[in-house]
Enzyme design. Structure first.
Site: not given
Ligand code: ACO
Length: 323
Positions: A108, A232, A262
């Site tokens: 990214c 990004h 994304n």
């Molecule tokens: N719908 C509902 N619940 C979900 C979903 C979903 N789509 N996805 C995860 N959950 C649940 C999880 O299972 C977890 O449940 P648990 O507590 O029972 O285990 C709960 O929601 C909370 O999960 P977290 O991982 O703590 O949620 P968070 O607030 O961190 O949000 C997210 C998750 C959106 C993925 C966030 O961590 C994030 O954006 N991280 C960065 C990701 C990113 O930027 N990736 C791209 C990088 S760039 C590249 O190179 C492609």
């Protein structure tokens, strides 16, 4: 020698996939996705080459230059259509470009890496570069995994860049890579994206803030002088946390992720073009691009905006360009 921007263009697939669409196949909700990421819908479809060519064609039209005047194509992508040859070969052919071309994979951060690479080549004798970021992340997304399927989309964005005598529009940059973190976001050849979302989130905020600060320091620019932040487009909460820690008003961030998800190396040019087309920039405004991605890579670039159609372009007192 420096570089300046002559034109910009974007491309998105026609097919819109909303959060409500994903609710039908995944244990998720529109409320969760919007609250945790800021994403409402994403576009899915086409090939990386088709999106790159469409964005590149628009950028050439806007710049008012012939494809045959391009000396080099740089295609930033982490989702090439084939392993061999590079996807840039198909884009080069589709657009009828002259000169060389290559793919660049810095996940990214790819578009910022490409901008810095282009700047270096333009400063050392290359006359004109077409820089494209294009992705079809939908092809490496596991659509049954709610942890990742709600985040990604497809798209492309492009800039036509030209050399100029003098400083030009790129004022400072910072690039980095921490290979120790490569396991937190990865896809094997032929596989799908695996991600430790919380770990990526935590590290992303840190590296983006540090990289942006280094870039501002190099140019001796204060954060409050930045008119537009082009981050990004991964997660609105990452962007807001970075804004707050940098001391940049959240309103100054360019945001398209609610409509695109994304799109990896396409996300910065998509957000940049949207801000330009929305009239958010005036000549002389400072723009800070900053990205992070798998690797873990990061990159920032500080630009001084100048509309190629108006005013005096850096390095050219009469605003002219070669053609
Ligand atoms: N719908 C509902 N619940 C979900 C979903 C979903 N789509 N996805 C995860 N959950 C649940 C999880 O299972 C977890 O449940 P648990 O507590 O029972 O285990 C709960 O929601 C909370 O999960 P977290 O991982 O703590 O949620 P968070 O607030 O961190 O949000 C997210 C998750 C959106 C993925 C966030 O961590 C994030 O954006 N991280 C960065 C990701 C990113 O930027 N990736 C791209 C990088 S760039 C590249 O190179 C492609």
């Amino acid at each position: 020698m420096g570089m300046r921007i002559l034109g910009w263009g974007t491309a998105l697939p026609d097919k819109v996939v909303t959060n409500e669409d994903l609710e039908r196949t995944l244990d998720t909700s529109d409320e969760w996705i919007v609250d945790r990421s800021g994403i409402r819908e994403r576009r899915i479809g086409e090939s990386t080459a088709a999106l790159a060519a469409a964005a590149g064609r628009k950028a050439l039209e806007r710049a008012g230059v012939e494809a045959s005047s391009i000396d080099l194509l740089i295609l930033a992508t982490t989702t090439p259509d084939q392993t061999v040859p590079a996807t840039s070969a198909a884009v080069h052919r589709a657009l009828g470009l002259a000169g060389g071309g290559f793919d660049l994979n810095a996940a990214c951060s790819g578009f910022v890496y490409g901008l810095v690479a282009a700047h270096g080549l333009l400063a050392t004798g290359t006359r004109r570069v077409l820089l494209v970021g294009a992705e079809t992340l939908s092809r490496i997304t596991d659509w049954s995994d709610r942890n990742t399927a709600v985040l990604f989309g497809d798209g492309g964005g492009a800039l036509v860049l030209e050399h100029v005598p003098g400083e030009g529009q790129l004022l400072a940059f910072d690039l980095g890579l921490d290979g120790e973190a490569r396991e937190i976001l990865m896809a094997d050849v032929g596989g799908t994206i695996q991600m430790d979302g919380r770990e990526v989130f935590k590290r992303a905020v840190r590296v983006v803030v540090e990289s942006a600060k280094r870039t501002l320091d190099r140019a001796k620019v204060r954060a409050d002088e930045i008119k537009l932040l082009v981050p990004h487009q991964a997660n609105i909460r990452i962007i807001q946390a970075a804004c707050d820690r940098l001391g940049i008003d959240r309103e100054r961030a360019a945001i398209v992720l609610d409509r695109t998800g994304n799109t990896s190396s396409a996300s910065i040019p998509l957000a940049f073009a949207d801000a330009i087309d929305s009239g958010r920039l005036e000549d002389g405004d400072l723009v800070l691009m900053t990205g992070f991605g798998a690797g873990m890579t990061w990159g920032s670039a500080l630009l001084r905006w100048q509309d190629p159609g108006t005013g005096t372009l850096p390095g050219r007192e009469d605003g002219s360009h070669d053609d």
